[in-house]
Design an enzyme around this catalytic site. Sequence first.
Site, PDB file in Angstrom:
ATOM      1  N   GLU A 147       1.227  -1.611   0.097  1.00  0.00           N
ATOM      2  CA  GLU A 147      -0.040   0.089   0.118  1.00  0.00           C
ATOM      3  C   GLU A 147       0.711   1.187   0.209  1.00  0.00           C
ATOM      4  OE1 GLU A 147      -4.096  -0.933   2.455  1.00  0.00           O
ATOM      5  OE2 GLU A 147      -2.191  -1.093   3.839  1.00  0.00           O
ATOM      6  N   ALA A 148       1.940   1.608  -1.221  1.00  0.00           N
ATOM      7  CA  ALA A 148       2.425   2.446  -1.011  1.00  0.00           C
ATOM      8  C   ALA A 148       1.929   3.365  -1.984  1.00  0.00           C
ATOM      9  CB  ALA A 148       4.137   2.041  -1.545  1.00  0.00           C
TER      10      ALA A 148
END
Length: 520
Positions: free
Chosen positions: A311-312
């Site tokens: 989830e960057a």
Amino acid sequence: MSLLPLVPAPAHASSPGGAPFRLSSGTAIVGDANAADAVAALRTLIQRRTGLRLSSVGAAGPGAPTLALEIDRVGRAESYRLRADTASVTVAAADAAGLFYGVQSLGQLITATDADWVIPAVQIDDEPRFAYRGVMLDVARHFFDVDTVRAYIERAAALKFNVLHLHLTDDQGWRLQLRSRPALTDRASSTAIGGDRGGYYTQNEYREIIAHAAAHHMTVVPEIDLPGHTHAVSLAYPELCEPPVLSEHVREVVREYGGDLPTSGAPYEGMAVGFSSLKIHDEATYAFLADVLGEVAALTPGPYLHIGGDEALGTSAADYAEFIGRATALAAATGKTPITWHEAGASAALAPGTIGQYWGFVSPTDGADDKARAFVAHGGRLILSPADAIYLDMKFAADAPLGLTWARGVTSGQRAYEWDAAAVVPGIDDSGILGVEAPLWTETVRTLDDMDALAFPRIAAAAEAAWSPPWKASEDRTWDSFRARVGDLGPLWARLGIHFTALPEIDWATDGARGDGEYS
Ligand code: ACM
């Protein structure tokens, strides 16, 4: 073997019939010095299950009814053989872990009759399907003291899990003291979701957790989540971090669950994800990572170092790919094998041999399977954690007070059970799979009772996916068999103080005339 109350289901078991073994205060536990830990574990388990305090002896007296434990070095790592008839019970194992697992099976077989406690006549030859059988505990969203972690280790080890993955850092807090970077815990550990109290593990407390895990044949895998999930880092080292990216997704989570939007310089106490990032093009970031990963690796005896990578969402694809190459190389340079969440498979620069942890759905969407396959192409393997089956923090019922629903809604016991590791990522069978892991994210979890309520009984389905032969390989590996077997564990779990949820999908046994009554 369908009627034996064993979870996870053993590789081979049969019930030859005949009278059971009767446990009484005159039963002795027999084991030599090599088996001393297992003897102690069995004594404790029997006392908690039955109240009987058995004596332990180095060798059996003539004709005495005995429970005999032995490491005979026969068979594969972690395997054991259990034989019970009316005269005696023996567990022989390849190694200390196998003997510990044999003891756990023995504990599950103890059954109350109206008159006494019995162990049915059985022959079990058991070994694990996967070498890596993990549970993950998120100690960042909420912090849990050492005693709570110890209790979770004991619960997981009893189901033959052998890895405790600690999610030690996230936007909401940094939970491990590092001598090279003391500002992390000084400035970024005191809060948690909802304004709850935070905390962190001193290095001695971390060692204590590792030792308790090792005593239960579990390896600790520390996770430092990078390059996103790093708002806490920004409180200690603002110069290393980008400002929060306030996407529509972040705003929506704040609208739905409350709390404030993430702000530079203030602790984050909400539940949104994907807004934080380390600076990718600043060499100071990599000096920070070398310190942090080097120190965590030095504190950790196990072979793995998890560096996140999920989830960057605030990082461009090109920057992310470059970062993953450098961060996995730094992790590998510590001498550990890097693990990342599956998104990192998008990076062509992934360090060779990196293990990927797949957290997509049982039926992959959005190319998650392509990313997962990339780890195997780079010489690594996969850990399977399909979120819609094995994320223990998903609600088990629409009206459950705890848990989330983003992984395709409610995860019933049946949905938690009916999947197989080798059928998730097309093209990846057991040879490309290191193991299976059940994460417990803790946005809604504050206490050990909360953990129990969400994890039990679905953690038992995860244990079976990790240890037992494949789903549907036999009539034992079916939901109908599982629900009968796991229901029979109700009395044991109750005696062990596990506040499991009595899912209505399962018929929960009680101890009958000796019973504790119904569960809530
Ligand atoms: C994850 O659930 N973000 C790995």
